[in-house]
Scaffold this motif. Structure first.
Motif, PDB file in Angstrom:
ATOM      1  N   VAL A  74      22.817  23.929  31.632  1.00 33.45           N
ATOM      2  CA  VAL A  74      22.066  24.814  32.008  1.00 33.45           C
ATOM      3  C   VAL A  74      20.740  24.960  31.199  1.00 33.45           C
ATOM      4  O   VAL A  74      19.840  25.206  31.522  1.00 33.45           O
ATOM      5  N   VAL A  75      21.134  24.836  29.657  1.00 35.55           N
ATOM      6  CA  VAL A  75      20.035  25.065  29.031  1.00 35.55           C
ATOM      7  C   VAL A  75      18.982  23.972  29.035  1.00 35.55           C
ATOM      8  O   VAL A  75      17.666  24.063  28.997  1.00 35.55           O
ATOM      9  N   ILE A  76      19.337  22.730  29.110  1.00 32.92           N
ATOM     10  CA  ILE A  76      18.472  21.575  29.261  1.00 32.92           C
ATOM     11  C   ILE A  76      17.380  21.984  30.521  1.00 32.92           C
ATOM     12  O   ILE A  76      16.336  21.729  30.545  1.00 32.92           O
ATOM     13  N   LYS A  77      17.845  22.543  31.616  1.00 31.05           N
ATOM     14  CA  LYS A  77      17.249  22.954  32.786  1.00 31.05           C
ATOM     15  C   LYS A  77      16.187  23.954  32.373  1.00 31.05           C
ATOM     16  O   LYS A  77      15.095  23.920  32.702  1.00 31.05           O
ATOM     17  N   GLU A  78      16.729  25.108  31.754  1.00 30.85           N
ATOM     18  CA  GLU A  78      15.619  26.171  31.331  1.00 30.85           C
ATOM     19  C   GLU A  78      14.462  25.797  30.333  1.00 30.85           C
ATOM     20  O   GLU A  78      13.733  26.320  30.218  1.00 30.85           O
ATOM     21  N   SER A  79      14.933  24.592  29.514  1.00 32.38           N
ATOM     22  CA  SER A  79      13.836  24.147  28.586  1.00 32.38           C
ATOM     23  C   SER A  79      12.784  23.713  29.237  1.00 32.38           C
ATOM     24  O   SER A  79      11.585  23.692  28.398  1.00 32.38           O
ATOM     25  N   ALA A  80      12.707  23.394  30.513  1.00 36.08           N
ATOM     26  CA  ALA A  80      11.479  22.949  31.026  1.00 36.08           C
ATOM     27  C   ALA A  80      10.347  24.327  30.924  1.00 36.08           C
ATOM     28  O   ALA A  80       9.143  24.098  31.307  1.00 36.08           O
ATOM     29  N   LEU A  81      11.033  25.370  30.662  1.00 35.07           N
ATOM     30  CA  LEU A  81      10.109  26.593  30.673  1.00 35.07           C
ATOM     31  C   LEU A  81       9.095  26.706  29.578  1.00 35.07           C
ATOM     32  O   LEU A  81       7.881  27.301  29.550  1.00 35.07           O
ATOM     33  N   VAL A  82       9.571  25.691  28.451  1.00 34.73           N
ATOM     34  CA  VAL A  82       8.619  25.693  27.331  1.00 34.73           C
ATOM     35  C   VAL A  82       7.217  25.029  27.695  1.00 34.73           C
ATOM     36  O   VAL A  82       6.264  25.205  26.842  1.00 34.73           O
ATOM     37  N   SER A  83       7.292  24.316  28.714  1.00 35.13           N
ATOM     38  CA  SER A  83       5.773  23.777  29.333  1.00 35.13           C
ATOM     39  C   SER A  83       5.045  24.713  29.471  1.00 35.13           C
ATOM     40  O   SER A  83       3.703  24.539  29.300  1.00 35.13           O
ATOM     41  N   TYR A  84       5.215  25.982  29.828  1.00 36.83           N
ATOM     42  CA  TYR A  84       4.533  27.156  30.100  1.00 36.83           C
ATOM     43  C   TYR A  84       3.474  27.452  29.066  1.00 36.83           C
ATOM     44  O   TYR A  84       2.449  28.071  29.074  1.00 36.83           O
ATOM     45  N   ILE A  85       4.370  27.309  27.831  1.00 38.63           N
ATOM     46  CA  ILE A  85       3.501  27.591  26.492  1.00 38.63           C
ATOM     47  C   ILE A  85       2.877  26.470  25.825  1.00 38.63           C
ATOM     48  O   ILE A  85       2.725  26.475  24.568  1.00 38.63           O
ATOM     49  N   GLY A  86       2.793  25.538  26.525  1.00 40.61           N
ATOM     50  CA  GLY A  86       1.970  24.345  25.986  1.00 40.61           C
ATOM     51  C   GLY A  86       2.922  23.254  25.330  1.00 40.61           C
ATOM     52  O   GLY A  86       2.547  22.111  24.623  1.00 40.61           O
ATOM     53  N   VAL A  87       4.371  23.291  25.270  1.00 42.38           N
ATOM     54  CA  VAL A  87       4.999  22.274  24.618  1.00 42.38           C
ATOM     55  C   VAL A  87       4.995  21.122  25.167  1.00 42.38           C
ATOM     56  O   VAL A  87       5.299  20.936  26.594  1.00 42.38           O
ATOM     57  N   LEU A  88       4.800  19.942  24.832  1.00 37.03           N
ATOM     58  CA  LEU A  88       4.779  18.577  25.763  1.00 37.03           C
ATOM     59  C   LEU A  88       6.035  18.102  25.817  1.00 37.03           C
ATOM     60  O   LEU A  88       6.512  16.931  25.357  1.00 37.03           O
ATOM     61  N   ASP A  89       6.812  18.860  26.646  1.00 38.71           N
ATOM     62  CA  ASP A  89       8.188  18.427  27.156  1.00 38.71           C
ATOM     63  C   ASP A  89       8.047  17.320  28.288  1.00 38.71           C
ATOM     64  O   ASP A  89       6.977  17.020  28.953  1.00 38.71           O
ATOM     65  N   ILE A  90       8.962  17.165  29.003  1.00 34.60           N
ATOM     66  CA  ILE A  90       9.193  16.092  30.267  1.00 34.60           C
ATOM     67  C   ILE A  90       8.075  16.784  31.184  1.00 34.60           C
ATOM     68  O   ILE A  90       7.245  16.152  31.768  1.00 34.60           O
ATOM     69  N   LEU A  91       8.496  18.161  31.448  1.00 33.49           N
ATOM     70  CA  LEU A  91       7.534  18.540  32.716  1.00 33.49           C
ATOM     71  C   LEU A  91       6.120  18.654  32.498  1.00 33.49           C
ATOM     72  O   LEU A  91       5.437  18.517  33.126  1.00 33.49           O
ATOM     73  N   HIS A  92       5.832  19.285  31.082  1.00 35.08           N
ATOM     74  CA  HIS A  92       4.564  19.270  30.696  1.00 35.08           C
ATOM     75  C   HIS A  92       3.687  18.140  30.816  1.00 35.08           C
ATOM     76  O   HIS A  92       2.591  18.048  31.117  1.00 35.08           O
ATOM     77  N   ARG A  93       4.255  16.915  30.431  1.00 29.61           N
ATOM     78  CA  ARG A  93       3.574  15.506  30.532  1.00 29.61           C
ATOM     79  C   ARG A  93       3.443  15.213  32.183  1.00 29.61           C
ATOM     80  O   ARG A  93       2.438  14.513  32.227  1.00 29.61           O
ATOM     81  N   GLY A  94       4.510  15.708  32.764  1.00 28.61           N
ATOM     82  CA  GLY A  94       4.437  15.512  34.234  1.00 28.61           C
ATOM     83  C   GLY A  94       2.850  16.204  34.842  1.00 28.61           C
ATOM     84  O   GLY A  94       2.060  15.465  35.539  1.00 28.61           O
ATOM     85  N   ASP A  95       2.817  17.705  34.288  1.00 26.34           N
ATOM     86  CA  ASP A  95       1.581  17.991  34.552  1.00 26.34           C
ATOM     87  C   ASP A  95       0.404  17.267  34.208  1.00 26.34           C
ATOM     88  O   ASP A  95      -0.778  17.479  34.992  1.00 26.34           O
ATOM     89  N   VAL A  96       0.459  16.944  32.928  1.00 22.91           N
ATOM     90  CA  VAL A  96      -0.762  16.009  32.539  1.00 22.91           C
ATOM     91  C   VAL A  96      -1.138  14.715  33.294  1.00 22.91           C
ATOM     92  O   VAL A  96      -2.181  14.700  33.704  1.00 22.91           O
ATOM     93  N   VAL A  97       0.095  14.120  33.764  1.00 21.24           N
ATOM     94  CA  VAL A  97      -0.207  13.049  34.527  1.00 21.24           C
ATOM     95  C   VAL A  97      -0.799  13.416  35.778  1.00 21.24           C
ATOM     96  O   VAL A  97      -1.819  12.710  36.360  1.00 21.24           O
ATOM     97  N   GLN A  98      -0.274  14.537  36.531  1.00 23.98           N
ATOM     98  CA  GLN A  98      -0.700  14.971  37.784  1.00 23.98           C
ATOM     99  C   GLN A  98      -2.118  15.393  37.855  1.00 23.98           C
ATOM    100  O   GLN A  98      -2.998  15.097  38.690  1.00 23.98           O
ATOM    101  N   VAL A  99      -2.910  16.175  36.674  1.00 26.05           N
ATOM    102  CA  VAL A  99      -4.129  16.474  36.463  1.00 26.05           C
ATOM    103  C   VAL A  99      -4.867  15.361  36.402  1.00 26.05           C
ATOM    104  O   VAL A  99      -6.128  15.226  36.943  1.00 26.05           O
ATOM    105  N   SER A 100      -4.384  14.480  35.741  1.00 19.81           N
ATOM    106  CA  SER A 100      -5.249  13.192  35.523  1.00 19.81           C
ATOM    107  C   SER A 100      -5.162  12.071  36.622  1.00 19.81           C
ATOM    108  O   SER A 100      -6.136  11.331  36.506  1.00 19.81           O
TER     109      SER A 100
END
Lengths: 279, 221
Positions: B157-183
């Motif tokens: 459960v916590v691994i799934k919740e960890s994606a929330l840290v992308s919201y505050i700029g941590v470069l986790d899996i989801l946030h890196r996905g954001d970066v790819v999407q934007v570029s």
């Protein structure tokens, strides 16, 4: 016995005394005005229907339940006194814990510690509570296990034992504390019929050795042959108390007669006491 | 529907996968915080000075009854204002998810203790053990075995919740996905990558937990 903290005069008579004890759980009156006196080296059998207060009585003696009225004395010393639903302990918490080391308890459902081997089940009390060294505690445990005929099961886990064996380990566990009194809370009621004998045999053996015992039981043979005193309870009250033969063979009260008729007739047709679980 | 652009996958898979260690670090940190705080909270909530119990009840309710994302944001933006310090986003996120997890673990452990305590605790008290001795020798050892499976589930459960840290700029899996999407302007490929990597991580962790459960299966009859 003062080396174990709880300071009582264990040779005084009686060893356990209850006066006017009331116990209630919410609106349910578990005990009503119970008087009881148990002399040293005597066996008291508590009989009566399930829910009649036998377990509650035992739990007031070892202070696992607190009366709403009345007083309890152990070894001549008052342990708890209650008036109008408010109880007052006359022992501090450490002393209450020490008191329990003198009062061995055996439960209907054994309550062995499932995560510990048979040896450690028995040795844990002497080691943790009495502060014996590991070796001394295990020696004591082996001694008590051989007393109940289970020395060869020392390394087994509780789940590998039969019900009768579990209960014998539970008895050894209580004996390893070298208690002054043994309390049996329907020790044979959860057993398959063929295993009742081995547990009752050990209870007889303890009685022969002079252990003071209070046994809530449905085993009328045990009550008749071993008990010095039989206490018949119904609806939280002590209906009748007396020497075993008198209560079992010439009961004075209709309630007692009714109960004995039912139990003995049931036994006579070869039935086994249904022994529903008690609380 | 646009064709799936495999070249994006080839080009950026490594970049997104580089978020796996951060995701695992945040999750593992949060679970450790959750257990280290949650177990004592469970024990104290059962038997402590009444004001302490109320305080802990408040703590548990606070964390269970507010969104985890709000907690993450709060710890990142508000805590530094209150304390005057500066909390790196990885720490803020791990702390927030960890405290949240501790509230849930405290409730689970409390249930486990209560379930064992009735007969087992009574047997321990009846040979003269104090409450704390019965906890130490009888109740907690059995609780910990029973908690193995719930703790493993909590980790997932916590691994799934960890994606929330992308919201505050941590470069986790989801946030890196954001970066790819934007570029690349390829959300399909970017977020499919994200989902696949989470799937891989969680499947691996689940298998590992199963293996450990088998090795330390509860010895309960």
């Amino acid at each position: 016995m003062s080396e174990r903290g709880f300071d009582a005069n264990w040779s005084a008579q009686p060893l356990i005394e209850m006066q006017g004890v009331q116990l209630s759980f919410g609106s349910v009156q578990a005990l009503r005005d119970v008087d009881l006196a148990v002399r040293p080296h005597e066996v008291t059998a508590l009989i009566g229907p399930s829910g009649s207060g036998k377990s509650s009585l035992l739990r007031c003696i070892n202070l696992m339940a607190f009366p709403a009225a009345g007083s309890v004395r152990v070894g001549g010393r008052e342990t708890v006194r209650a008036v109008d639903g408010k109880h007052e302990f006359l022992l501090g918490e450490p002393e209450r814990n020490q008191l329990r080391t003198h009062l061995g308890m055996v439960f209907q459902h054994f309550n062995l510690y499932p995560h510990l081997s048979v040896l450690r089940n028995v040795a844990l009390g002497p080691a943790v509570v009495l502060g014996h060294s590991r070796e001394d505690a295990q020696d004591e445990a082996r001694l008590q296990l051989s007393r109940v005929g289970l020395a060869h099961k020392a390394d087994a886990m509780p789940r590998e034992l039969s019900g009768g064996q579990k209960q014998r380990v539970a008895i050894a566990r209580a004996l390893a504390m070298r208690p002054q009194v043994m309390l049996f809370d329907e020790a044979t009621s959860a057993l398959d019929p063929e295993m009742v004998g081995e547990v009752v045999d050990i209870m007889r053996q303890l009685a022969d050795e002079g252990m003071t015992m209070i046994a809530a039981t449905h085993e009328m043979d045990f009550a008749r042959e071993v008990a010095h005193q039989v206490v018949f309870m119904a609806d939280g009250q002590v209906v009748e108390t007396g020497p075993a033969r008198q209560v079992l063979e010439q009961p004075q009260h209709a309630r007692t007669r009714q109960f004995l008729d039912r139990v003995l007739r049931h036994a006579a047709v070869g039935g086994v006491d249904p022994a529903p679980s008690s609380s | 529907m646009n064709a799936f652009d495999w070249s994006v996958i080839g080009q950026y898979a490594g970049y997104v996968a580089a978020g796996i260690p951060i995701t695992l670090l945040v999750s593992a940190g949060a679970v450790v915080i959750g257990i280290v705080l949650g177990v004592p909270i469970a024990i104290l909530r059962l038997r402590a000075w009444a004001p302490v119990r109320w305080l802990l009840l408040g703590y548990v309710e606070l964390f269970r009854n507010t969104p985890v994302l709000v907690q993450v944001v709060w710890f990142y933006y508000v805590l530094p204002v209150l304390t005057g310090g500066n909390l790196p986003p990885v720490w803020a996120g791990t702390l927030a998810i960890g405290l949240n997890t501790s509230a849930y673990i405290a409730e689970a452990v409390r249930g486990g203790i209560v379930g064992i305590a009735s007969g087992q605790g009574e047997a321990a008290r009846c040979i003269g053990m104090s409450y704390w001795q019965s906890m130490r020798w009888i109740i907690l050892p059995q609780t910990s075995r029973r908690m193995l499976v719930p703790f493993a589930n909590t980790f997932v459960v916590v691994i799934k919740e960890s994606a929330l840290v992308s919201y505050i700029g941590v470069l986790d899996i989801l946030h890196r996905g954001d970066v790819v999407q934007v570029s690349t302007f390829k959300p399909l490929e970017a977020y499919t990558l994200v989902a696949v990597f989470f799937l891989i991580v969680i499947t691996a962790v689940t298998q590992l937990m199963r293996f450990m459960e088998k090795r330390w299966s509860p010895a309960v009859d």
